[in-house]
Design an enzyme around this catalytic site. Structure first.
Site, PDB file in Angstrom:
ATOM      1  N   LYS A  11      28.270 -11.176  32.385  1.00 25.01           N
ATOM      2  CA  LYS A  11      30.217 -11.389  33.209  1.00 25.01           C
ATOM      3  C   LYS A  11      31.232 -11.102  32.655  1.00 25.01           C
ATOM      4  CE  LYS A  11      31.094 -12.825  28.844  1.00 25.01           C
ATOM      5  NZ  LYS A  11      31.932 -12.270  28.579  1.00 25.01           N
ATOM      6  N   ALA A  97      27.647  -4.197  23.390  1.00 20.85           N
ATOM      7  CA  ALA A  97      28.704  -4.789  22.832  1.00 20.85           C
ATOM      8  C   ALA A  97      29.699  -4.646  23.262  1.00 20.85           C
ATOM      9  CB  ALA A  97      28.053  -3.921  21.392  1.00 20.85           C
ATOM     10  N   ALA A  98      30.032  -5.293  24.094  1.00 21.07           N
ATOM     11  CA  ALA A  98      30.765  -4.535  24.790  1.00 21.07           C
ATOM     12  C   ALA A  98      31.521  -6.076  25.535  1.00 21.07           C
ATOM     13  CB  ALA A  98      30.141  -4.070  26.259  1.00 21.07           C
ATOM     14  N   GLY A  99      31.372  -7.308  26.091  1.00 27.31           N
ATOM     15  CA  GLY A  99      32.203  -8.064  25.634  1.00 27.31           C
ATOM     16  C   GLY A  99      31.719  -8.635  27.537  1.00 27.31           C
ATOM     17  N   GLY A 102      26.253  -9.425  27.170  1.00 26.07           N
ATOM     18  CA  GLY A 102      24.761  -8.542  27.709  1.00 26.07           C
ATOM     19  C   GLY A 102      23.507  -9.595  27.085  1.00 26.07           C
ATOM     20  N   GLY A 103      23.956  -9.811  25.645  1.00 22.56           N
ATOM     21  CA  GLY A 103      22.932 -10.564  25.459  1.00 22.56           C
ATOM     22  C   GLY A 103      22.392 -11.570  25.348  1.00 22.56           C
ATOM     23  N   SER A 104      23.392 -12.572  25.391  1.00 25.43           N
ATOM     24  CA  SER A 104      23.738 -13.902  26.282  1.00 25.43           C
ATOM     25  C   SER A 104      22.300 -13.942  27.359  1.00 25.43           C
ATOM     26  CB  SER A 104      25.237 -14.822  26.280  1.00 25.43           C
ATOM     27  OG  SER A 104      25.465 -14.536  25.121  1.00 25.43           O
ATOM     28  N   ASP A 137      27.679 -19.055  24.579  1.00 25.33           N
ATOM     29  CA  ASP A 137      27.622 -18.189  26.011  1.00 25.33           C
ATOM     30  C   ASP A 137      26.955 -18.570  26.692  1.00 25.33           C
ATOM     31  OD1 ASP A 137      30.629 -18.031  25.428  1.00 25.33           O
ATOM     32  OD2 ASP A 137      29.970 -15.610  25.558  1.00 25.33           O
TER      33      ASP A 137
END
Ligand code: ATP
Length: 290
Positions: A11, A97-99, A102-104, A137
């Site tokens: 996103k 760790a990019a905003g 990715g994990g969510s 998120d």
């Protein structure tokens, strides 16, 4: 069906405002979320014996209980009393760790994938109710598309899809922790707030110019101060054909919005020649996910 594959879309935030810091330390936000074509791929394989196995193609991202994929699979296994086990393999393309959540979004794909594989019969709203235990998120990532997210990010209002455009995405070679950014945000003394309501109207009117002129993210006040390369990338995009550019989430990824693919590709070539941006993609918004 013994094996299924699911894409997990990244996103961007077209707008990100923080209303206040709550007593419990969480921040009350008002964000416009937008899914984009850049995605991870998860493959689910049923196992006869119990147990969750997560395998990833990134050595810095283990498949243990620190991985949100594992945590989502465990939550579903326990809540829905699934007897069989599952093997999940992750092909990671979304910068970490990019905003870009990715994990969510990987966790959200686990809800969809296991709901289908084990015929759990959970509705999207039921999945969202469980998913918030994994992260604020994750409910949005389960729904995807274009949405207003309020509360801590879990209160969602669906919006019509954003107007057609092309997106240039660039992440400098730094990792930013979301926690660090929120801890260093002075939520009560922010001078500028993005016009989220005006952006919603522009989205409803399918007015791309109205969207791009309202891009705004209060978290830039923290991340840009610490990492000037974020501003450098924004300026480069704006000087190279973007209608506008903004940092996504807590950063450091920047996205530029273009009205033509050629302009976006040309700017990508320019960014690739420089040293500031390390991971660079051209993609499009994904307006309807499921
Ligand atoms: P957000 O936009 O939600 O703040 P982000 O893009 O900034 O997220 P992520 O890539 O989601 O950050 O991951 C942040 C940290 O979460 C990573 O450094 C990693 O240690 C951990 N993590 C756990 N599971 C995953 C996963 N499946 N993919 C990526 N990171 C994960």
């Amino acid at each position: 069906m013994d094996s299924i594959t699911r894409n997990a879309y990244a996103k961007i935030n077209l707008g990100l405002d923080v209303i206040r810091r709550r007593e419990d330390g969480y921040h009350e936000v008002k964000m416009i979320m937008q899914s984009i074509g850049l995605c991870d791929t998860l493959t689910f394989t049923r196992k006869d014996e119990a147990g969750i196995v997560v395998v990833t193609d990134k050595k810095e991202l283990p498949g243990d209980e620190n991985n949100l994929i594992y945590r989502a699979a465990k939550l579903l296994t326990d809540t829905c009393r699934i007897k069989q086990g599952v093997h999940i393999s992750l092909e990671k393309k979304i910068p970490m760790a990019a905003g870009m959540a990715g994990g969510s979004t990987d966790a959200a794909a686990v809800f969809h994938g296991m709901n289908e594989m084990f015929s759990l019969g959970l509705s999207v709203d039921e999945m969202c109710g469980l998913a918030v235990k994994i992260g604020a998120d994750v409910p949005y990532c389960i729904k995807g598309g274009t949405a207003l997210a309020e509360g801590i990010g879990e209160q969602l209002t669906d919006l019509p899809g954003m107007p057609d455009c092309f997106l240039l995405i660039a992440k400098p070679d730094i990792d930013v922790s979301t926690r660090f950014v929120y801890e260093n945000l002075h939520a009560d003394s922010l001078e500028d707030h993005p016009d989220i309501d005006g952006m919603i109207d522009a989205i409803r009117r399918r007015d791309l110019g109205g969207v791009t002129e309202r891009l705004g993210n209060v978290l830039e006040t923290v991340t840009v101060k610490k990492y000037p390369e974020v501003e450098e990338i924004k300026n480069f995009m704006k000087e190279h054909g973007a209608l506008n550019a903004l940092m996504s989430g807590s950063g450091p990824t920047v996205f530029g919005i273009y009205d033509s693919k050629e302009k976006a590709l040309e700017a990508r070539t320019g960014l690739e020649r420089g040293k500031t941006a390390k991971q660079i993609f051209v993609t499009v918004p994904v307006n309807v996910l499921r």
